[in-house]
Enzyme design. Structure first.
Site, mmCIF file in Angstrom:
data_model
loop_
_atom_site.group_PDB
_atom_site.id
_atom_site.type_symbol
_atom_site.label_atom_id
_atom_site.label_comp_id
_atom_site.label_asym_id
_atom_site.label_seq_id
_atom_site.Cartn_x
_atom_site.Cartn_y
_atom_site.Cartn_z
ATOM 1 N N PRO A 216 28.657 27.669 42.214
ATOM 2 C CG PRO A 216 29.957 28.751 43.818
ATOM 3 C CD PRO A 216 30.033 27.750 42.718
ATOM 4 C CG PHE A 217 28.279 32.808 42.454
ATOM 5 C CD1 PHE A 217 27.327 33.471 43.211
ATOM 6 C CD2 PHE A 217 29.430 32.373 43.081
ATOM 7 C CE1 PHE A 217 27.524 33.705 44.565
ATOM 8 C CE2 PHE A 217 29.651 32.605 44.434
ATOM 9 C CZ PHE A 217 28.689 33.267 45.182
ATOM 10 C CD GLU A 234 36.119 35.983 41.330
ATOM 11 O OE1 GLU A 234 36.706 36.922 41.883
ATOM 12 O OE2 GLU A 234 36.552 35.460 40.273
ATOM 13 C CE LYS A 250 43.637 37.102 39.734
ATOM 14 N NZ LYS A 250 42.545 36.484 39.020
#
Length: 433
Positions: A216-217, A234, A250
């Site tokens: 997504p990034f 992230e 995490k």
């Protein structure tokens, strides 16, 4: 300041690919792609910016103050990156490890040309000085014919390890000793994989990496002779109006092609006490970081230890939110939370000191962040992980991976987790395009 035009491409995917190819003529390029992942925090499906009108390029000294001045005076879209080593301006720290890439510590630019993808259309924003080029650029972009033939690099890429397996075990054992002494509770320990005297096609490398992971990034950065090809899952931090969110990751588990086994792997991750404790420790750190600029009592955990599935791995993600006063400077929010907790440890300062002593490579852009500020002071930044970095002039290629070390860490399992995280980058670089 900007002329805005809405464009409806006949084929959106084709327009995206052509646009990326067209962008390579410029020295300053940033492409951000959500790969059609949508959630309540998503603003755009993709963004492309090119051609710097103004720039800010600096080392760590007073970097955030200079960024604040630049962001405040520009009052426009600015895009760029923050390296991990900006820690040296927020704390009395140093970065003295080997640096084969030599990226400046901070770089932002105000683009002349901006493309925002949302809901099957493209909002094009050009600075007034170049707005007479909009129609010609669209025609040129749509007329590009992409060849399927890609030239191979001159030399095959041979990946080397900066820290070998036995050394890795020794260093993790030292970190565990720090934990047992009470110096830290958790720290993110990273290692570099690299190739020297090697050439790659950055855009094709990014496309292949993105295709493998579809995160997504995702982001592609070209800054003169330096490149970043990122498949990051992230988000570091985002501000919209007076709401700030941070989404630390995490906890990692591999995927399986067997559906039943894959569901079990995700379920096992959600119940894994070690992974949950890692995540919760970082959530506490993020809550503390956000409290520096938050309205009292507004920090809350919106989502705790939720497992999300990506093409390569399952990840455990939490979402922490705060509210800020409307006159809070956006750069102050970043300064008081940087570097992100998921890439440092608890307590943050001690963890960063130990990381510097045990790691062999200056992190630089890895575990830093890339993103943007809007004209009204909102922002969105990712975490630079699962990323290939390339200095074209030096013919130096690098990617790093890391994991959280806690009292319950098994050095062998941590090492194996690193290899899982490194798989996509290694595959992209070592197999011919």
């Amino acid at each position: 300041m900007r002329t805005t035009q809405i464009h409806q491409p006949k084929n959106l995917e084709s327009f995206k690919q052509n646009l990326l190819l067209w962008s390579q003529q410029f020295d300053d390029v940033l492409w951000l792609d959500s790969n059609n992942h949508t959630d309540q925090y998503t603003n755009y499906d993709a963004v492309l910016v090119v051609d710097a009108f103004t720039t800010l390029r600096t080392d760590f000294f007073d970097a955030f103050e200079r960024l604040k001045e630049y962001q405040t005076s520009t009052k426009d879209w600015i895009f760029g990156y923050l390296t991990y080593d900006l820690k040296n301006t927020t704390e009395r720290l140093k970065s003295q490890n080997f640096d084969g890439l030599e990226f400046p510590d901070l770089y932002f630019f105000q683009p002349k040309k901006l493309f925002l993808f949302k809901d099957n259309q493209v909002e094009i924003q050009y600075l007034r000085m170049v707005d007479d080029e909009i129609e010609d650029d669209i025609r040129l972009i749509e007329s590009i014919v992409i060849s399927n033939v890609v030239e191979n690099p001159h030399n095959p890429v041979k990946i080397k390890l900066r820290i070998h397996k036995d050394d890795y075990f020794e260093k993790v054992t030292k970190m565990l000793a720090h934990i047992q002494r009470g110096d830290i509770y958790e720290a993110n320990f990273c290692q570099e994989f690299y190739a020297e005297n090697s050439e790659i096609n950055p855009l094709e490398t990014f496309k292949k990496l993105n295709e493998i992971s579809k995160p997504p990034f995702a982001s592609f950065l070209k800054f003169e002779d330096k490149y970043m090809m990122s498949a990051s899952p992230e988000r570091y931090i985002k501000k919209e109006s007076i709401t700030v969110i941070s989404q630390p990751i995490k906890g990692t588990a591999k995927r399986s092609t067997n559906k039943t086994e894959d569901l079990k792997l995700a379920d096992d991750l959600s119940k894994d006490l070690k992974e949950r404790s890692e995540n919760i420790m970082i959530v506490d750190l993020v809550r503390n970081d956000l409290s520096h600029t938050a309205i009292k009592g507004s920090v809350e955990v919106k989502e705790l230890c939720k497992v999300y599935s990506f093409l390569q791995v399952h990840q455990m993600i939490s979402t922490v939110q705060s509210q800020v006063e409307s006159d809070t400077n956006p750069v102050d929010i970043i300064k008081t939370t940087f570097p992100m907790g998921s890439m440092t440890g608890v307590p943050k300062l001690s963890a960063m000191q130990i990381i510097e002593n045990l790691e062999e490579t200056k992190r630089g852009l890895y575990s830093g962040s890339v993103g943007y500020f809007t004209p009204n002071g909102d922002f969105d930044f990712n975490v630079i992980i699962r990323s290939i970095l390339y200095n074209e002039s030096k013919k130096y290629i690098s990617y790093s991976v890391g994991g959280a070390i806690t009292a319950k860490s098994d050095p062998l399992k941590e090492y194996e987790e690193c290899l899982v995280k490194a798989k996509a980058m290694r595959e992209v670089l070592e197999k011919p395009l």
